[in-house]
Each structure stands twice: as C-alpha cells, then as structure tokens.
Design a protein around this motif. Structure first.
Motif, PDB file in Angstrom:
ATOM      1  N   PRO A   1       0.835  -1.214   0.000  1.00  0.00           N
ATOM      2  CA  PRO A   1       0.000   0.000   0.000  1.00  0.00           C
ATOM      3  C   PRO A   1       0.860   1.250   0.000  1.00  0.00           C
ATOM      4  CG  PRO A   1      -0.844  -1.599   1.587  1.00  0.00           C
ATOM      5  CD  PRO A   1       0.483  -2.128   1.108  1.00  0.00           C
ATOM      6  N   HIS A   2       0.646   2.110  -0.986  1.00  0.00           N
ATOM      7  CA  HIS A   2       1.565   3.243  -1.158  1.00  0.00           C
ATOM      8  C   HIS A   2       1.467   4.253  -0.022  1.00  0.00           C
ATOM      9  CE1 HIS A   2      -1.367   6.373  -2.308  1.00  0.00           C
ATOM     10  NE2 HIS A   2      -2.070   5.368  -2.797  1.00  0.00           N
ATOM     11  N   TYR A   3       0.334   4.291   0.676  1.00  0.00           N
ATOM     12  CA  TYR A   3       0.176   5.284   1.743  1.00  0.00           C
ATOM     13  C   TYR A   3       0.848   4.841   3.040  1.00  0.00           C
ATOM     14  CZ  TYR A   3      -3.780   2.159   2.730  1.00  0.00           C
ATOM     15  OH  TYR A   3      -4.560   1.043   2.957  1.00  0.00           O
ATOM     16  N   VAL A   4       1.345   3.614   3.074  1.00  0.00           N
ATOM     17  CA  VAL A   4       2.166   3.141   4.204  1.00  0.00           C
ATOM     18  C   VAL A   4       3.342   2.345   3.630  1.00  0.00           C
ATOM     19  CG1 VAL A   4       0.532   3.134   6.127  1.00  0.00           C
ATOM     20  CG2 VAL A   4       0.456   1.271   4.465  1.00  0.00           C
ATOM     21  N   GLY A   5       4.087   2.979   2.747  1.00  0.00           N
ATOM     22  CA  GLY A   5       5.143   2.272   2.029  1.00  0.00           C
ATOM     23  C   GLY A   5       6.486   2.269   2.721  1.00  0.00           C
ATOM     24  N   GLN A   6       6.606   2.912   3.874  1.00  0.00           N
ATOM     25  CA  GLN A   6       7.889   2.937   4.554  1.00  0.00           C
ATOM     26  C   GLN A   6       8.168   1.586   5.221  1.00  0.00           C
ATOM     27  OE1 GLN A   6       5.216   4.606   5.362  1.00  0.00           O
ATOM     28  NE2 GLN A   6       4.866   4.675   7.568  1.00  0.00           N
ATOM     29  N   ALA A   7       9.451   1.290   5.410  1.00  0.00           N
ATOM     30  CA  ALA A   7       9.847   0.048   6.086  1.00  0.00           C
ATOM     31  C   ALA A   7       9.653   0.186   7.593  1.00  0.00           C
ATOM     32  CB  ALA A   7      11.305  -0.268   5.767  1.00  0.00           C
ATOM     33  N   PRO A   8       9.335  -0.942   8.268  1.00  0.00           N
ATOM     34  CA  PRO A   8       9.132  -2.273   7.696  1.00  0.00           C
ATOM     35  C   PRO A   8       7.703  -2.446   7.200  1.00  0.00           C
ATOM     36  CG  PRO A   8       8.944  -2.403  10.080  1.00  0.00           C
ATOM     37  CD  PRO A   8       9.279  -0.967   9.753  1.00  0.00           C
ATOM     38  N   SER A   9       7.522  -3.494   6.371  1.00  0.00           N
ATOM     39  CA  SER A   9       6.206  -3.830   5.860  1.00  0.00           C
ATOM     40  C   SER A   9       6.002  -5.336   6.035  1.00  0.00           C
ATOM     41  CB  SER A   9       6.090  -3.432   4.380  1.00  0.00           C
ATOM     42  OG  SER A   9       4.779  -3.612   3.913  1.00  0.00           O
ATOM     43  N   PRO A  10       5.764  -5.778   7.272  1.00  0.00           N
ATOM     44  CA  PRO A  10       5.747  -7.215   7.559  1.00  0.00           C
ATOM     45  C   PRO A  10       4.636  -7.977   6.845  1.00  0.00           C
ATOM     46  CG  PRO A  10       4.986  -5.966   9.455  1.00  0.00           C
ATOM     47  CD  PRO A  10       5.545  -4.977   8.487  1.00  0.00           C
ATOM     48  N   LYS A  11       3.518  -7.308   6.541  1.00  0.00           N
ATOM     49  CA  LYS A  11       2.437  -8.017   5.845  1.00  0.00           C
ATOM     50  C   LYS A  11       2.850  -8.367   4.418  1.00  0.00           C
ATOM     51  CE  LYS A  11      -2.580  -7.935   5.275  1.00  0.00           C
ATOM     52  NZ  LYS A  11      -3.839  -7.198   5.558  1.00  0.00           N
ATOM     53  N   ALA A  12       3.573  -7.469   3.753  1.00  0.00           N
ATOM     54  CA  ALA A  12       4.092  -7.764   2.411  1.00  0.00           C
ATOM     55  C   ALA A  12       5.207  -8.806   2.487  1.00  0.00           C
ATOM     56  CB  ALA A  12       4.592  -6.484   1.749  1.00  0.00           C
ATOM     57  N   GLN A  13       6.066  -8.692   3.498  1.00  0.00           N
ATOM     58  CA  GLN A  13       7.109  -9.703   3.697  1.00  0.00           C
ATOM     59  C   GLN A  13       6.495 -11.087   3.856  1.00  0.00           C
ATOM     60  OE1 GLN A  13       9.614  -9.045   7.130  1.00  0.00           O
ATOM     61  NE2 GLN A  13      10.432 -11.131   7.076  1.00  0.00           N
ATOM     62  N   LEU A  14       5.426 -11.180   4.638  1.00  0.00           N
ATOM     63  CA  LEU A  14       4.763 -12.456   4.870  1.00  0.00           C
ATOM     64  C   LEU A  14       4.186 -13.018   3.571  1.00  0.00           C
ATOM     65  CD1 LEU A  14       3.767 -14.582   6.907  1.00  0.00           C
ATOM     66  CD2 LEU A  14       1.738 -13.146   7.266  1.00  0.00           C
ATOM     67  N   ALA A  15       3.586 -12.154   2.758  1.00  0.00           N
ATOM     68  CA  ALA A  15       3.033 -12.614   1.477  1.00  0.00           C
ATOM     69  C   ALA A  15       4.126 -13.179   0.578  1.00  0.00           C
ATOM     70  CB  ALA A  15       2.318 -11.456   0.783  1.00  0.00           C
ATOM     71  N   LEU A  16       5.291 -12.534   0.555  1.00  0.00           N
ATOM     72  CA  LEU A  16       6.408 -13.031  -0.253  1.00  0.00           C
ATOM     73  C   LEU A  16       6.943 -14.347   0.296  1.00  0.00           C
ATOM     74  CD1 LEU A  16       8.304  -9.665  -0.876  1.00  0.00           C
ATOM     75  CD2 LEU A  16       7.079 -11.021  -2.594  1.00  0.00           C
ATOM     76  N   MET A  17       7.064 -14.452   1.606  1.00  0.00           N
ATOM     77  CA  MET A  17       7.578 -15.680   2.203  1.00  0.00           C
ATOM     78  C   MET A  17       6.657 -16.862   1.903  1.00  0.00           C
ATOM     79  SD  MET A  17       8.951 -14.193   5.877  1.00  0.00           S
ATOM     80  CE  MET A  17       9.486 -15.792   6.516  1.00  0.00           C
ATOM     81  N   ARG A  18       5.353 -16.629   1.920  1.00  0.00           N
ATOM     82  CA  ARG A  18       4.419 -17.719   1.630  1.00  0.00           C
ATOM     83  C   ARG A  18       4.505 -18.151   0.175  1.00  0.00           C
ATOM     84  NH1 ARG A  18      -0.652 -15.644   5.403  1.00  0.00           N
ATOM     85  NH2 ARG A  18      -0.087 -16.887   7.240  1.00  0.00           N
ATOM     86  N   GLN A  19       4.674 -17.189  -0.730  1.00  0.00           N
ATOM     87  CA  GLN A  19       4.838 -17.555  -2.139  1.00  0.00           C
ATOM     88  C   GLN A  19       6.147 -18.312  -2.354  1.00  0.00           C
ATOM     89  OE1 GLN A  19       2.988 -17.627  -4.684  1.00  0.00           O
ATOM     90  NE2 GLN A  19       1.658 -15.860  -4.908  1.00  0.00           N
TER      91      GLN A  19
END
Length: 309
Positions: free
Chosen positions: A213-231
């Motif tokens: 989400p661009h409106y909260v794009g600063q690090a960290p972004s654990p929800k996006a990290q989790l999505a990548l780890m699951r893939q």
C-alpha cells in the motif's frame, strides 16, 4: 471416500508447484539424481518497497543457516553519497560497513533444491557490468534457475491480503508453474534487468512481486514480507517459521487502522480501495488457494513425539 463412490467429475489432485518446479529443473538440466541449485535475489532500494523483498530473502537465509560464499563490493558500483556506508560497533570496536551484495548457500532439508541467496543494495553505476558479475557467479555455482524478488508501491488496501504474483519470460516455466508472462512496461530496477538478462543468457528466471500500500510504504512492511515468504514456500518447497512475522503483520495492520481512523480522508480512501479490490476478486477463497494453504499447514505439522500422550 471410496474411489468407486467419487463423482465422475471430481477434480484430480494437482502436483504441488514446488514439486513441478524441481522436476522441471531436473529434466531441463539433465541432473535427475541431483538437487538443482536455484538463485534467489532481492535488492534494497527502488525494487524493495517497505523493505519487504530483502527482509523475506534474509529470513530464508537465516532459516536455512546460509553460509557466506561470495561477496561483491566493487566500489565502482555504488555512489556512497546516495548509499552511504554505515558505522557499526561490535563490542569495544567500531567498523565501517560498506554497501555490498552477499551470496549465501543453503541446503534446506524440507525442499528438493539447493539455494543461493543473494541480498544486496541496488547498484548506482555500471548496471550491465554488475548484471554480468551476478550471472557469472550463477554459472560458477551451476545455477539452474533464478528467482527475483521485489516489492512495489501500489493502490491496494492494507486491510486485504497483500497481492504477491509470479511471472516469467520463459515459456517452459510458464507452463510448468502455471504463471503468466510479465506485461509491465516502464521504468525498471536491477531486479527487472536481471530477470530479462538471465533469460537472454539461457538461465530461466521467475519474478515474484508484492504490492505494498503506497500510503504506508515505509519500512518495515511485515504483511508484504509475509506474502512473499508464503509464495516462496510454495515455489521452493520450503517450510518457514512465520509466526513472528505473522504477529508483526497483525500489529502493523492494527497500527495502520488506528492512523486511518484519525484521518477521515485516509479512511474514505482506504474504503474506496477495499471496494475496488473486493468487487472483481470475490469469492476470494478459490479451491487452489485453499489447497495451497492446506499443504502449507501439513508441512508445518511436526510428527508427534513418542513420549507425548
């Protein structure tokens, strides 16, 4: 259910994506009795919104007890006024840590692949030379395929599952993994350059991107990290401990919820994103998604201890 009582149109059980990937690599490289090596790369910078991609690859490196085997720190690749070295204290000593790309080898027992895990900083200069350097390292380690991991800012709501999609320019991999050809046109980063150049060099490449989400794009972004780890779990056949990242993702979402509630404009914007996301994607729980989640659950289950009742 007895096989004779199954409906005639019952779907056949599909082979897991990780098994298809490993089998395709063994067949295409003529190493049927060996574990193919896959290089997984992420770079801090323009390709790494919220730090999600580099964090995901670092998590795999840690989980797999990765051993450092290569280091690329040519100062001709970096502008130190843009990517500054860092001062770090270790005990009573201080040291300068220069921007670098590090390559680790891991041999996870839960998957059929050996991994070369690459984590670094996107170079400032001489991208073609840097790309050639990376692909030379891949050839030296007999890499059968490359997985590029990135994260980008997008118009997606933080309250919904983070989209994380695979693509490949290689037709054989598209068929083996049931993924699409990339359609993006526009400015690209080192991840895009490496994916395209690897395919041109005859090394099949897969790209994995998460939308932050661009409106909260600063690090960290654990929800996006989790999505990548699951893939990555599904693609590589890994079993990762994601409990801590899952808790961080839930806390992150609650924190963004609180911020949105304090700003009416943001709350209304998030609601519009939710409506735009939900309308074309329902029902969200497809059979394939449920099957992947069930496979992940089974992989995480530990066999019972004989001493347990």
């Amino acid at each position: 259910m007895d096989q004779q009582n199954q409906p005639e149109d019952a779907p056949e059980q599909t082979e897991a994506r990780a098994a298809r990937f490993a089998r395709h690599l063994r067949e295409s490289t003529d190493v049927a009795d060996e574990r193919p090596t896959v290089m997984v790369l992420a770079f801090e910078g323009w390709n790494d919104a919220g730090g999600a991609a580099s964090s995901a690859v670092r998590s795999i490196t840690t989980a797999g007890d990765g051993e450092l085997v290569e280091r690329i720190d040519d100062e001709d690749y970096y502008d130190y006024q843009f990517t500054r070295p860092r001062v770090r204290r270790t005990g009573s000593h201080r040291e300068i840590v220069w921007p670098a790309t590090k390559i680790y080898r891991a041999r996870p027992q839960t998957c059929e692949l050996d991994l070369l895990l690459v984590n670094g900083v996107e170079p400032s200069f001489r991208w073609q030379a840097f790309t050639a350097d990376i692909l030379t390292k891949a050839a030296e380690h007999d890499v059968a395929a490359i997985v590029l991991v990135g994260a980008l800012l997008a118009d997606v709501p933080h309250t919904r599952p983070i989209p994380a999609a695979l693509s490949s320019e290689d037709p054989a991999l598209q068929d083996a993994l049931d993924v699409d050809e990339p359609t993006y046109e526009g400015p690209t980063g080192i991840v895009g350059v490496l994916a395209h150049t690897a395919n041109q060099a005859g090394i099949p490449a897969v790209s994995l991107w998460a939308a932050v989400p661009h409106y909260v794009g600063q690090a960290p972004s654990p929800k996006a990290q989790l999505a990548l780890m699951r893939q990555l779990e599904d693609l590589l056949g890994l079993t990762l401990d994601v409990e801590e990242v899952s808790e961080d993702a839930e806390a992150w979402e609650r924190g963004v919820d609180e911020l949105a509630q304090e700003d009416t404009d943001i709350a209304e914007y998030v609601q519009r994103l939710e409506e735009a996301t939900d309308t074309p994607n329902l029902p969200e729980a497809s059979g394939e998604a449920i099957a992947r989640e069930f496979e992940r659950y089974l992989r995480r289950r530990r066999p019972p201890d004989p001493g347990d009742s």
